[in-house]
Design an enzyme around this catalytic site. Sequence first.
Site, PDB file in Angstrom:
ATOM      1  N   HIS A 179      -8.250  -5.957  -0.280  1.00  0.00           N
ATOM      2  CA  HIS A 179      -6.953  -5.412   0.110  1.00  0.00           C
ATOM      3  C   HIS A 179      -6.317  -6.215   1.246  1.00  0.00           C
ATOM      4  O   HIS A 179      -5.152  -6.607   1.168  1.00  0.00           O
ATOM      5  CB  HIS A 179      -7.169  -3.964   0.549  1.00  0.00           C
ATOM      6  CG  HIS A 179      -5.931  -3.131   0.651  1.00  0.00           C
ATOM      7  ND1 HIS A 179      -5.335  -2.547  -0.438  1.00  0.00           N
ATOM      8  CD2 HIS A 179      -5.181  -2.789   1.725  1.00  0.00           C
ATOM      9  CE1 HIS A 179      -4.270  -1.854  -0.042  1.00  0.00           C
ATOM     10  NE2 HIS A 179      -4.168  -1.992   1.262  1.00  0.00           N
ATOM     11  N   ASP A 194     -10.265  -5.203  -4.550  1.00  0.00           N
ATOM     12  CA  ASP A 194      -9.708  -4.202  -3.641  1.00  0.00           C
ATOM     13  C   ASP A 194     -10.600  -2.965  -3.625  1.00  0.00           C
ATOM     14  O   ASP A 194     -10.817  -2.334  -4.654  1.00  0.00           O
ATOM     15  CB  ASP A 194      -8.294  -3.821  -4.108  1.00  0.00           C
ATOM     16  CG  ASP A 194      -7.483  -3.166  -3.004  1.00  0.00           C
ATOM     17  OD1 ASP A 194      -8.081  -2.516  -2.133  1.00  0.00           O
ATOM     18  OD2 ASP A 194      -6.241  -3.302  -3.031  1.00  0.00           O
ATOM     19  N   CYS A 202       0.834  -1.196   0.000  1.00  0.00           N
ATOM     20  CA  CYS A 202       0.000   0.000   0.000  1.00  0.00           C
ATOM     21  C   CYS A 202       0.876   1.255   0.000  1.00  0.00           C
ATOM     22  O   CYS A 202       1.721   1.393  -0.869  1.00  0.00           O
ATOM     23  CB  CYS A 202      -0.957  -0.038   1.191  1.00  0.00           C
ATOM     24  SG  CYS A 202      -2.335   1.139   1.053  1.00  0.00           S
TER      25      CYS A 202
END
Length: 457
Positions: A433, A404, A247
């Site tokens: 995610h 996601d 991320c």
Amino acid sequence: MDMNQLTSTFLDACLYGLKLSNIYNSVYLRAFQKAVTEERKGVIEAAMGGGGKGTISYNTVESIYNKWLKNVDEELEAELKSEHFTSLLSRYTRLLLEQRSIFRKAGYPVDYLDRLFDWYVRSHLVFSLIPKESHLAPYDVVYRKGKARLLHYRAFGQEAPTAKKQPLLIIYAPINTFHILDLNPRRSVVRDLLTSDGLDIYLLDWGYPDWNDNHLSLEDYLGYVNDAVIVVKDQTKENKISILGYCWGGIFALIHAALNPEEVRNLVLMAVPIDFSKDDTILARWSKVIDVDAMMDEFGHMDGQALDLGFLMRNPPRYGFDKYLKLFQKTYDSEFVDTFIDVERWLYDTPPIPGVLHRQIINDCYKNNLLVSGGMEIAKDGKKQKVNLKKISVPVLSIIAEKDDLVSPASSAAINDYISSQDKSVLNNPGGHVALCISSNAHRKLWPEVAKWLLSR
């Protein structure tokens, strides 16, 4: 204190808060009406059956509930991204900031009250009171600076690796904590990579920033990354190391690789937002319209509780109570319950993000898309340097979560349009995610593939 201004701001904030609340309630009502309509035949048959008792079976109620939840998902996905909603949200947050500013300028101890509130919330979170460290794979701390630590994981049953292995530095995001990568012995990305018999695992833990760290910038975090790379290279006697970024940690990894391409052997990007013009998630939309400068000027940091609230408000029924309903339905499954508790403990133990860093990421990336346009500047060695992703020519693996809802898959996949690498691979994983870290499918298929990819290069 200007009471007229305070009253006006308070009333306006209430009005906009009611407008936002009304949008959510309207969505719930429309979704319910649609669900009942879809299930109308079954409802009528159930009500008319049973000897005229007018009872509705549990299966019918469950079916309506599931249809309602699915309809809510679809409605919120569209509504919360709309210009109408985002403009209301932008104005609402601005009014709340103005209110706080009025109290602060009048001499009220708003910062102290914020800290007291954070302490109160954390002290009453049941899951967060359970110790975290007991579940972690064994490691040594080989570097510290401020709150940051560099962890070096030990091979299981050994004090140190007995054979030369490829060093891999994992850079976690400054959102939540790294424990999601080592959730428990059954759901651990770190353990998956450790057992690959060829990787030497290091992980950069950002710790728990507080109000004293509000000044920390993107350059400071990149400095930690640079220090970590130096330590890993020194310990392993390697000139190049592999890096895995998750991320926002992947943004750090990308920038480091672009500025220091000679130090990177392989680059793995795990659910990393890259082309923000293609990031169409709810949080991305909100980040692009909220006045982050005013927010950071007022608070000094992005509060962890505010982040938790933002994640929750993407879909309150789904994240607020449906998951607990699923928990009660599966209390017989001890592994599911243990993992659920571990995830909840991680989810609501959210550190604040230093204000300068948060401001830079939101403005440079989400609002201005400078990461891919070549306009991002980083201070290095006393001068500004442009971040040019074309300088990345090493093998790159993109890990993409197909569902996601925090980082659009298209935003992550866009990396291959901006780098010079000839060796560009993509691994898709079903789920969202966080499922990259905790799903059984990821641990069974994805992470062995990631290890195989790294060791083959």
